[in-house]
Design a protein around this motif. Sequence first.
Motif, PDB file in Angstrom:
ATOM      1  N   MET A 143       0.840  -1.174   0.000  1.00  0.00           N
ATOM      2  CA  MET A 143       0.000   0.000   0.000  1.00  0.00           C
ATOM      3  C   MET A 143       0.886   1.238   0.000  1.00  0.00           C
ATOM      4  O   MET A 143       1.838   1.311   0.761  1.00  0.00           O
ATOM      5  N   ALA A 144       0.569   2.174  -0.830  1.00  0.00           N
ATOM      6  CA  ALA A 144       1.370   3.385  -0.976  1.00  0.00           C
ATOM      7  C   ALA A 144       0.978   4.424   0.066  1.00  0.00           C
ATOM      8  O   ALA A 144      -0.186   4.544   0.444  1.00  0.00           O
ATOM      9  N   LEU A 145       1.978   5.157   0.513  1.00  0.00           N
ATOM     10  CA  LEU A 145       1.748   6.231   1.472  1.00  0.00           C
ATOM     11  C   LEU A 145       2.770   7.328   1.194  1.00  0.00           C
ATOM     12  O   LEU A 145       3.966   7.137   1.433  1.00  0.00           O
ATOM     13  N   PRO A 146       2.332   8.475   0.671  1.00  0.00           N
ATOM     14  CA  PRO A 146       3.279   9.574   0.459  1.00  0.00           C
ATOM     15  C   PRO A 146       3.629  10.218   1.807  1.00  0.00           C
ATOM     16  O   PRO A 146       2.729  10.566   2.580  1.00  0.00           O
ATOM     17  N   VAL A 147       4.915  10.333   2.105  1.00  0.00           N
ATOM     18  CA  VAL A 147       5.365  10.966   3.350  1.00  0.00           C
ATOM     19  C   VAL A 147       6.598  11.812   3.074  1.00  0.00           C
ATOM     20  O   VAL A 147       7.329  11.567   2.120  1.00  0.00           O
ATOM     21  N   ASP A 148       6.800  12.781   3.931  1.00  0.00           N
ATOM     22  CA  ASP A 148       8.041  13.546   3.918  1.00  0.00           C
ATOM     23  C   ASP A 148       8.924  12.930   4.993  1.00  0.00           C
ATOM     24  O   ASP A 148       8.557  12.917   6.173  1.00  0.00           O
ATOM     25  N   ALA A 149      10.063  12.398   4.594  1.00  0.00           N
ATOM     26  CA  ALA A 149      10.965  11.764   5.545  1.00  0.00           C
ATOM     27  C   ALA A 149      12.402  11.991   5.092  1.00  0.00           C
ATOM     28  O   ALA A 149      12.694  11.899   3.902  1.00  0.00           O
ATOM     29  N   LEU A 150      13.260  12.263   6.043  1.00  0.00           N
ATOM     30  CA  LEU A 150      14.667  12.481   5.732  1.00  0.00           C
ATOM     31  C   LEU A 150      15.459  11.191   5.672  1.00  0.00           C
ATOM     32  O   LEU A 150      16.464  11.107   4.980  1.00  0.00           O
ATOM     33  N   THR A 151      14.997  10.166   6.418  1.00  0.00           N
ATOM     34  CA  THR A 151      15.716   8.893   6.458  1.00  0.00           C
ATOM     35  C   THR A 151      14.740   7.731   6.288  1.00  0.00           C
ATOM     36  O   THR A 151      13.527   7.885   6.467  1.00  0.00           O
ATOM     37  N   LEU A 152      15.288   6.575   5.995  1.00  0.00           N
ATOM     38  CA  LEU A 152      14.470   5.370   5.894  1.00  0.00           C
ATOM     39  C   LEU A 152      13.752   5.110   7.210  1.00  0.00           C
ATOM     40  O   LEU A 152      12.561   4.792   7.223  1.00  0.00           O
TER      41      LEU A 152
ATOM     42  N   ASP B 128      12.743   7.243   9.473  1.00  0.00           N
ATOM     43  CA  ASP B 128      11.628   8.188   9.591  1.00  0.00           C
ATOM     44  C   ASP B 128      10.438   7.737   8.752  1.00  0.00           C
ATOM     45  O   ASP B 128       9.287   7.789   9.196  1.00  0.00           O
ATOM     46  N   ALA B 129      10.699   7.301   7.535  1.00  0.00           N
ATOM     47  CA  ALA B 129       9.634   6.848   6.634  1.00  0.00           C
ATOM     48  C   ALA B 129       8.929   5.624   7.214  1.00  0.00           C
ATOM     49  O   ALA B 129       7.697   5.531   7.171  1.00  0.00           O
ATOM     50  N   LEU B 130       9.694   4.694   7.780  1.00  0.00           N
ATOM     51  CA  LEU B 130       9.088   3.485   8.345  1.00  0.00           C
ATOM     52  C   LEU B 130       8.229   3.805   9.560  1.00  0.00           C
ATOM     53  O   LEU B 130       7.157   3.212   9.732  1.00  0.00           O
ATOM     54  N   VAL B 131       8.639   4.741  10.390  1.00  0.00           N
ATOM     55  CA  VAL B 131       7.832   5.137  11.549  1.00  0.00           C
ATOM     56  C   VAL B 131       6.488   5.680  11.093  1.00  0.00           C
ATOM     57  O   VAL B 131       5.435   5.342  11.649  1.00  0.00           O
ATOM     58  N   LYS B 132       6.479   6.501  10.065  1.00  0.00           N
ATOM     59  CA  LYS B 132       5.231   7.072   9.549  1.00  0.00           C
ATOM     60  C   LYS B 132       4.355   5.986   8.932  1.00  0.00           C
ATOM     61  O   LYS B 132       3.137   5.982   9.102  1.00  0.00           O
ATOM     62  N   TYR B 133       4.956   5.049   8.213  1.00  0.00           N
ATOM     63  CA  TYR B 133       4.229   3.929   7.611  1.00  0.00           C
ATOM     64  C   TYR B 133       3.603   3.067   8.707  1.00  0.00           C
ATOM     65  O   TYR B 133       2.433   2.698   8.628  1.00  0.00           O
ATOM     66  N   GLU B 134       4.381   2.770   9.742  1.00  0.00           N
ATOM     67  CA  GLU B 134       3.885   1.951  10.856  1.00  0.00           C
ATOM     68  C   GLU B 134       2.664   2.593  11.501  1.00  0.00           C
ATOM     69  O   GLU B 134       1.663   1.925  11.772  1.00  0.00           O
ATOM     70  N   SER B 135       2.755   3.870  11.778  1.00  0.00           N
ATOM     71  CA  SER B 135       1.671   4.588  12.436  1.00  0.00           C
ATOM     72  C   SER B 135       0.411   4.597  11.576  1.00  0.00           C
ATOM     73  O   SER B 135      -0.694   4.363  12.066  1.00  0.00           O
ATOM     74  N   HIS B 136       0.574   4.848  10.295  1.00  0.00           N
ATOM     75  CA  HIS B 136      -0.574   4.939   9.389  1.00  0.00           C
ATOM     76  C   HIS B 136      -1.277   3.592   9.185  1.00  0.00           C
ATOM     77  O   HIS B 136      -2.503   3.526   9.156  1.00  0.00           O
ATOM     78  N   PHE B 137      -0.503   2.515   9.028  1.00  0.00           N
ATOM     79  CA  PHE B 137      -1.078   1.211   8.701  1.00  0.00           C
ATOM     80  C   PHE B 137      -1.184   0.259   9.892  1.00  0.00           C
ATOM     81  O   PHE B 137      -1.575  -0.904   9.726  1.00  0.00           O
ATOM     82  N   CYS B 138      -0.851   0.740  11.099  1.00  0.00           N
ATOM     83  CA  CYS B 138      -0.920  -0.091  12.309  1.00  0.00           C
ATOM     84  C   CYS B 138      -0.131  -1.385  12.153  1.00  0.00           C
ATOM     85  O   CYS B 138      -0.652  -2.491  12.350  1.00  0.00           O
ATOM     86  N   VAL B 139       1.115  -1.239  11.769  1.00  0.00           N
ATOM     87  CA  VAL B 139       2.032  -2.367  11.633  1.00  0.00           C
ATOM     88  C   VAL B 139       3.295  -2.040  12.424  1.00  0.00           C
ATOM     89  O   VAL B 139       3.499  -0.909  12.855  1.00  0.00           O
ATOM     90  N   ARG B 140       4.120  -3.045  12.607  1.00  0.00           N
ATOM     91  CA  ARG B 140       5.418  -2.863  13.247  1.00  0.00           C
ATOM     92  C   ARG B 140       6.482  -3.414  12.305  1.00  0.00           C
ATOM     93  O   ARG B 140       6.374  -4.541  11.838  1.00  0.00           O
ATOM     94  N   ILE B 141       7.484  -2.612  12.032  1.00  0.00           N
ATOM     95  CA  ILE B 141       8.579  -3.018  11.158  1.00  0.00           C
ATOM     96  C   ILE B 141       9.870  -2.884  11.956  1.00  0.00           C
ATOM     97  O   ILE B 141      10.181  -1.804  12.457  1.00  0.00           O
ATOM     98  N   SER B 142      10.598  -3.977  12.082  1.00  0.00           N
ATOM     99  CA  SER B 142      11.839  -3.948  12.848  1.00  0.00           C
ATOM    100  C   SER B 142      12.914  -4.731  12.103  1.00  0.00           C
ATOM    101  O   SER B 142      12.609  -5.618  11.304  1.00  0.00           O
ATOM    102  N   VAL B 143      14.165  -4.382  12.383  1.00  0.00           N
ATOM    103  CA  VAL B 143      15.247  -5.115  11.744  1.00  0.00           C
ATOM    104  C   VAL B 143      15.156  -6.570  12.172  1.00  0.00           C
ATOM    105  O   VAL B 143      14.779  -6.877  13.298  1.00  0.00           O
ATOM    106  N   HIS B 144      15.434  -7.472  11.253  1.00  0.00           N
ATOM    107  CA  HIS B 144      15.356  -8.902  11.540  1.00  0.00           C
ATOM    108  C   HIS B 144      16.665  -9.356  12.172  1.00  0.00           C
ATOM    109  O   HIS B 144      17.709  -9.335  11.536  1.00  0.00           O
ATOM    110  N   ILE B 145      16.573  -9.715  13.439  1.00  0.00           N
ATOM    111  CA  ILE B 145      17.724 -10.257  14.150  1.00  0.00           C
ATOM    112  C   ILE B 145      17.263 -11.549  14.790  1.00  0.00           C
ATOM    113  O   ILE B 145      16.352 -11.553  15.613  1.00  0.00           O
TER     114      ILE B 145
END
Length: 90
Positions: free
Chosen positions: A1-10, A12-29
């Motif tokens: 799903m597309a989401l236009p955002v203003d973000a300076l870093t990856l 920042d963009a992921l935080v905005k995506y998470e908030s909008h779509f109610c998901v959690r994205i974290s580095v895989h360790i």
Amino acid sequence: MALPVDALTLGDALVKYESHFCVRISVHIDAGDAEEKFGEKYFRYVDEATGANQLVDIHVFRGNAELCPKQKLDFALESADIVEIGPLVC
């Protein structure tokens, strides 16, 4: 799903995506995964509503280039960049 955002870093963009779509994205360790299998490239994507989760790969499209920032959340984005979050295909 597309989401236009203003973000300076990856990150920042992921935080905005998470908030909008109610998901959690974290580095895989995962200590159980061999370095040569997953390395430091993928992310864990969790849908907060359903609990469904999967590994995803994130790429940045900049003009004609496809960039793979791996897990570098401080990766600098440019205003016309497109960040693609996709499931692993192999």
